[in-house]
Every structure is written in structure tokens, then in C-alpha cells.
Scaffold this motif. Structure first.
Motif: not given
Length: 462
Positions: A267-285
Motif C-alpha cells: 500500500r505504501e509503494i502504491v501511494n508513493c508511486y502515485k505521489s512521486e511519479f504522478g502515475r497510477d500503478i494499476e494503469q501502468d501494469i
């Protein structure tokens, strides 16, 4: 609750790979196991005594253990990889007091649930278990019986962020760089302490430590030092982003991170991915993967795996039967059934399911996944199961193949050494030696050179 003769005077033996769950700090997981209640006390009459702490030369020569001279015994832990494939996956120790492997084809020596009921409840009648019985949930073991996993890097005592910042500044000031001074600091401070050093450096000198390091270093040693200075969650998020950025996808990186982390970490990784890179990890996957592999990774991204450490043996039997009917027991494969069980059950529960499966199918679950799946979804499902059975062995295997053969997969080597250095790298080193008959340090030394090698060996603890 007390047991006659416990704990033994020499202490309990340490078994690499335990605990087999995501709860690295507890052995066994709270509420999962206890010793069975046996008339006349434990151990059973005539059954010998519980083994004392292992001597330095190896495990005791009692029945079920190798004779002194080293562990593993012939036929125990795997050696070098077999021709044409991976080495067999290491089994947990067997012997008096741990449950013996089933006589027929089964799960490679993992302890079988005892026929007696566990303390705290009566036996549940479950077909397929020895004697038709399974243990009931029990309280957690006393603190004296708890074993923690251990990292090779510990927080430095008498830590002074300003003093360390000054050492790094002097190492980079003027002509040339004192790489050894940098190694002495970064390899002997926890990640939290390194973050404080970065803050102190900027406060004291008005400069960014990371930019200074990048200007002084290059190649693999630069990548390694920068990884050490990234906050743990950010490093995982950064690794995932780079695995999906640009042409091509590094699927093994996605598997290694998303299939091995705890719910909170994910959960922390998913939130960090969004805040730091401005992207949704599920959409990238979804944009970089497809099919059943995509679905497995999306399941992992939810961070909703059951983390109840109490094993439900009735459910384990039912899940094992369900998995058999979804794979070996039918023509074709119901992939969604495997996804559901392996993505949602706790790691202790999956271990029990794997044990039940071997009795139903006369084949271990890892082998069945090999037969029923291929490609990345196979690797993802096996990673989850391997982490349930023996997490340090999974990472030991990844490290071995990052260096085996011509060339070195430096990014994988760096990522695993850095991310496990404060968690369970001690146990990973032990498993590496048992699986491949060589030390992790010796293989690093032969595959790397210069400051890169010195820093890796300093982290590993050599």
C-alpha cells in the motif's frame, strides 16, 4: 502453558527459512503452532528428547538428522542446479519433534500435521490428514521460543548525522574521491540513519548529497550507493517505475517486488508511486502486461492478503482440493482459482494448503504450477508459494541466478542486497550456502570488482 523439559538447556536450533511467513519477526507465527498434547507429556515416551542447540560442526546425530560434519545431509538441501532446470526447492528441517515426511510422494520433507490435536481444542476430522485429524488453533508460543530474522545492517550506535555528513563532504572535496570513507559510512548505517545524513548534509553545506555523490561516482557503485540512500518504499516504487518505463517490461522485477512484500509495504509503494511519479500503478501494469499475469499483479497491488497467522486446516484441505480440481484433476486449467487462492490466503495458510495438496495429488504444488502454467504467470504464482514455504531461499535463488554464467545482472544483485539488508539477509546468506555449496560473499567476490565489490561485501557482512 508449559511443556516438560522446555526450553532445552542448549536453546532451540535455528533453522534457516523460518519463519516461513511474511511476519519475519515471529517464529512460529503468532497463534499458528504449538506442541501437540500427548498423554504422558512431550516428547512421547520412547521418542527421545528434543534436540539441543546444534553444535558448530552441524546438527546433532539423532535419528532424522545428519551426523555431525555439516548440514545438509546427502539428499537433503539441494546442491548446484540440476542440468536443464532449477534446483529442487529447499524443504524445512525434519526429524524428531518436527514431523516426518510422508512415505509416499509428497512435499519434500515439510512437517506433516501431527495426528494428535493441538492444545486449545479438540481434533477436527479431516480426510487426508494423518489419523483423520488436524490441529486446532492455539495461542502464540512464549517469547523464549521466538526466533527473529536478521539483517546484516543494523542501526549504528552513537549515531551522529552531522559527523557522518562531514566525513562524506571531506571524502568528496578536492581532487579525487575517498571511496573507502564513503563505503565505511553507508555500509554501516541503517536506511533511516542515511536519510538523516542527507538532511544534515544539506543543512550544513547547502548542497544536495545525492547530486554530489552522482558527480563523484559512476557505474555500478554509483547505482548501489544511490539505492542505499533512497527511502525503502521509494526505492521499490522507483524500481517498479523503471521496470515499466520505455520500451519493454522487466516482468521479473514486478514479480519480485509485488509478490513478496507485506500488505502495508504494498500500500505504501502504491501511494508513493502515485505521489512521486504522478502515475497510477494499476494503469501502468495494464498497459505493460496482459492476461492472467496482469490479473495476478493487479491482485497483488491491492495489498489485501489475509494476514491472520492462525492456520485453518479445514480450509487448507478445501483449497488444496479446489486447486487440484482446477488443474491436475481436469483437462485444461482454471487459472482464476489459482489466482484467488494464492493472492488472498495468508502465507502460513498457503504452506498448509501446499502440504494438503501433496497428499491429494501425490505431487507437490510447485510442480503442478510448473505443469499447468508457463511464462510470467507461472513465475508469479511460484514466487508467492516459495515465499510461503521459505522466503530466504527464494531470494537466495534470485541472487544466484543474477551472477550465474556469463555476465552479471547487477540491478537484481543490487536491489536484493539493498532491500533485504535490514530484514533477512543473514538467513538468505545461510540458505545460499546450503543450496549452492558456496558462500554469497565468495560468488560476489568472483563476479564483481573494485569499489563496487568492496561495498557489496561490506553490506553482506564480509
Amino acid at each position: 502453558m508449559s511443556y516438560p523439559g522446555y526450553p532445552p538447556s542448549g536453546g532451540y536450533p535455528a533453522f534457516p527459512g523460518y519463519p516461513p511467513t511474511g511476519q519475519e519477526s515471529v517464529y512460529p507465527p503468532a497463534g499458528q503452532y504449538s506442541y501437540p498434547t500427548v498423554p504422558g507429556g512431550y516428547p512421547p515416551a520412547g521418542g527421545g528428547t528434543y534436540p539441543a542447540a546444534p553444535p558448530s560442526a552441524g546438527y546433532p546425530g539423532a535419528a532424522g538428522y545428519p551426523a555431525p560434519g555439516g548440514y545438509p545431509a546427502p539428499g537433503g538441501y539441494p546442491g548446484a542446479p540440476q542440468a536443464g532446470g532449477m534446483p529442487p526447492y529447499p524443504a524445512a528441517p525434519t526429524g524428531p519433534g518436527f514431523g516426518m515426511p510422508s512415505a509416499g510422494p509428497g512435499f519434500g520433507g515439510y512437517p506433516q500435521p501431527p495426528a494428535q490435536s493441538y492444545a486449545g481444542g479438540g481434533p477436527a476430522q479431516i480426510p487426508g490428514y494423518p489419523g483423520g485429524q488436524a490441529p486446532s488453533p492455539v495461542p502464540s508460543l512464549p517469547a523464549a521460543m521466538v526466533q527473529c530474522t536478521q539483517g546484516t545492517i543494523q542501526a549504528a550506535p552513537n549515531f551522529d548525522a552531522g559527523r557522518d555528513a562531514e566525513i562524506l563532504r571531506k571524502a568528496m572535496k578536492g581532487f579525487g574521491t575517498d571511496e573507502q570513507a564513503i563505503i565505511n559510512v553507508v555500509a554501516n548505517r541503517s536506511n533511516d540513519q542515511r536519510q538523516k545524513i542527507k538532511e544534515a548534509f544539506k543543512t550544513m553545506y547547502g548542497k544536495d548529497l545525492i547530486k554530489d555523490l552522482k558527480s563523484e561516482l559512476s557505474g555500478n557503485v554509483e547505482e548501489l550507493i544511490l539505492a542505499l540512500f533512497m527511502p525503502s518504499t521509494y526505492y521499490d516504487a522507483w524500481s517498479l517505475r523503471h521496470a515499466m518505463k520505455g520500451a519493454g517490461t522487466q516482468e521479473r522485477v514486478l514479480i519480485e517486488i509485488l509478490c513478496t512484500r507485506t500488505n502495508q509495504e504494498i500500500r505504501e509503494i502504491v501511494n508513493c508511486y502515485k505521489s512521486e511519479f504522478g502515475r497510477d500503478i494499476e494503469q501502468d501494469i495494464r498497459g505493460d502486461t496482459s492476461g492472467h499475469f496482469e490479473r495476478l499483479l493487479i491482485s497483488m497491488c491491492q495489498g489485501n492478503r489475509d494476514e491472520n497467522q492462525t492456520v485453518d486446516y479445514q480450509k487448507a484441505q478445501e483449497d488444496a482440493q479446489r486447486l487440484y480440481q482446477a488443474g491436475e484433476g481436469k483437462l485444461g486449467t482454471d487459472e482464476s482459482c489459482f489466482n484467488m487462492v494464492l493472492a488472498s490466503r495468508s502465507f502460513p495458510q498457503l504452506k498448509a494448503t501446499a502440504e494438503a495438496y501433496s497428499r491429494i495429488a501425490n505431487r507437490d504444488l510447485l510442480s503442478s504450477i510448473d505443469r499447468e502454467f508457463s511464462g510470467n504467470v507461472e513465475r508469479g504464482l511460484k514466487t508467492i508459494l516459495q515465499c510461503a514455504l521459505n522466503r530466504p531461499a527464494f531470494f537466495a535463488e534470485r541472487l544466484y541466478y543474477s551472477m550465474k554464467g556469463a555476465g552479471t545482472d547487477d540491478s537484481t544483485l543490487i536491489r536484493i542486497i539493498v532491500t533485504r539488508s535490514e530484514i533477512d539477509l543473514v538467513q538468505i546468506k545461510q540458505m545460499f550456502t546450503q543450496m549452492y555449496q558456496k558462500t554469497l560473499a565468495s560468488m560476489i567476490a568472483s563476479d564483481t570488482s573494485g569499489d563496487y565489490r568492496r561495498l557489496l561485501l561490506a553490506i553482506v557482512g564480509q
